[in-house]
Design a protein around this motif. Structure first.
Motif, PDB file in Angstrom:
ATOM      1  N   ASN A 221       0.822  -1.205   0.000  1.00  0.00           N
ATOM      2  CA  ASN A 221       0.000   0.000   0.000  1.00  0.00           C
ATOM      3  C   ASN A 221       0.859   1.260   0.000  1.00  0.00           C
ATOM      4  O   ASN A 221       0.439   2.315  -0.471  1.00  0.00           O
ATOM      5  N   LEU A 222       2.084   1.138   0.532  1.00  0.00           N
ATOM      6  CA  LEU A 222       3.090   2.200   0.469  1.00  0.00           C
ATOM      7  C   LEU A 222       4.355   1.620  -0.148  1.00  0.00           C
ATOM      8  O   LEU A 222       4.678   0.443   0.061  1.00  0.00           O
ATOM      9  N   SER A 223       5.081   2.441  -0.889  1.00  0.00           N
ATOM     10  CA  SER A 223       6.351   1.994  -1.465  1.00  0.00           C
ATOM     11  C   SER A 223       7.465   2.155  -0.433  1.00  0.00           C
ATOM     12  O   SER A 223       7.434   3.050   0.409  1.00  0.00           O
ATOM     13  N   LEU A 224       8.445   1.257  -0.508  1.00  0.00           N
ATOM     14  CA  LEU A 224       9.594   1.319   0.386  1.00  0.00           C
ATOM     15  C   LEU A 224      10.548   2.430  -0.030  1.00  0.00           C
ATOM     16  O   LEU A 224      10.798   2.632  -1.219  1.00  0.00           O
TER      17      LEU A 224
ATOM     18  N   VAL B 157      11.057 -12.347  -3.445  1.00  0.00           N
ATOM     19  CA  VAL B 157      10.999 -10.907  -3.194  1.00  0.00           C
ATOM     20  C   VAL B 157       9.654 -10.365  -3.648  1.00  0.00           C
ATOM     21  O   VAL B 157       9.264 -10.517  -4.814  1.00  0.00           O
ATOM     22  N   ILE B 158       8.910  -9.745  -2.712  1.00  0.00           N
ATOM     23  CA  ILE B 158       7.609  -9.159  -3.051  1.00  0.00           C
ATOM     24  C   ILE B 158       7.624  -7.644  -2.928  1.00  0.00           C
ATOM     25  O   ILE B 158       6.663  -6.987  -3.336  1.00  0.00           O
ATOM     26  N   SER B 159       8.684  -7.083  -2.336  1.00  0.00           N
ATOM     27  CA  SER B 159       8.748  -5.624  -2.233  1.00  0.00           C
ATOM     28  C   SER B 159       8.786  -5.028  -3.632  1.00  0.00           C
ATOM     29  O   SER B 159       9.486  -5.518  -4.514  1.00  0.00           O
ATOM     30  N   GLY B 160       7.982  -3.993  -3.832  1.00  0.00           N
ATOM     31  CA  GLY B 160       7.885  -3.346  -5.142  1.00  0.00           C
ATOM     32  C   GLY B 160       6.734  -3.841  -5.983  1.00  0.00           C
ATOM     33  O   GLY B 160       6.368  -3.204  -6.974  1.00  0.00           O
TER      34      GLY B 160
END
Length: 257
Positions: A61-64, A75-78
């Motif tokens: 819901n928010l980007s790192l 890897v699921i970030s992004g």
């Protein structure tokens, strides 16, 4: 208690150095988490500690600003929120929504429809939609809502609405379920009912919860991570973190602010 090496081996969710900056302000600052398969894990901390921001980062819901998130080694970030949800990490209110003018059963049916990619079930016949009723009724029975199946969702007591929200999330068969303050605003009876519900749905899946009700955390959670000012200040069992001087100071400091 498992060693750190054993927990890492069993981790379903691995979080390394996640950071979120808003200008010069670091809402989350280098947070690491290892969430073991099948555990109930709580994120706790005083108001403004960064708990909800962490949830928003985990679900996309928010980007790192920095860091990495892995689900079962991937890897699921992004990734966008819907892609993360399809991989099995689901935050209840992001995916589920209760339609107050429809019955409890119809709400579960809608949730089951959403699980299908590229479907147009809203345009299909009523008879076709009823093929989903078996699974919907099974979920309602599991969560103690079967007797409310024909009730308009908007007429449910507050605690039952929360249970319905969790039921619509379970329709997506999440591997990791994130619950943001599941007992917020409830009386004692509803708190006990929802705590029992969380214990039941945790069988066979992993649950991460943000919760301010510390007796609920103590009674439910296998492990706890404590945040303050966006950073991890303690982790371990409830008895371990509740005896940590840094945790006591964080909560008392808030109480006397």
């Amino acid at each position: 208690m498992k060693t750190g090496e054993e927990r890492l081996k069993d981790a379903v969710l691995e979080v390394r150095g996640i950071t979120k900056r808003f200008g010069a302000f670091r809402a989350v600052d280098g947070v690491d988490l290892d969430i073991a398969e099948g555990e109930i894990h709580a994120l706790i901390g005083p108001n403004g500690a960064g708990k909800t921001t962490c949830f928003n980062l985990l679900t996309g819901n928010l980007s790192l600003t920095a860091g990495e998130i892995r689900l079962r080694g991937e890897v699921i970030s992004g990734l966008p929120m819907d892609a993360i949800a399809r991989r099995g990490l689901v935050r209840s209110y992001q995916i589920s929504s209760i339609f107050p003018d429809f019955t409890v059963l119809e709400n579960l049916r809608f949730a089951l429809q959403r699980k299908r990619r590229g479907n147009f079930d809203f345009w299909r016949s009523e008879r076709h939609l009823h093929t989903l009723d078996g699974r919907a009724l099974e979920l309602l029975e599991q969560l103690g809502l079967a007797e409310w199946a024909g009730t308009r969702a908007g007429d449910l007591p507050y605690g039952r609405k929360r249970a319905l929200e969790i039921a619509t999330t379970l329709a997506l068969d999440p591997q990791v379920l994130l619950l943001d303050e599941p007992t917020s605003g409830m009386g004692r009876e509803d708190i006990g009912r929802v705590a029992d519900l969380i214990r039941k749905i945790a069988r066979g899946r992993t649950v991460i919860m943000v919760e301010h009700n510390l007796p609920v955390v103590e009674g439910l959670c296998d492990n706890v991570t404590v945040l303050a000012r966006g950073q991890v200040i303690a982790r371990g069992t409830y008895s371990e973190v509740s005896a940590d001087a840094r945790v006591v100071e964080a909560y008392l400091g808030t109480a006397h602010a």
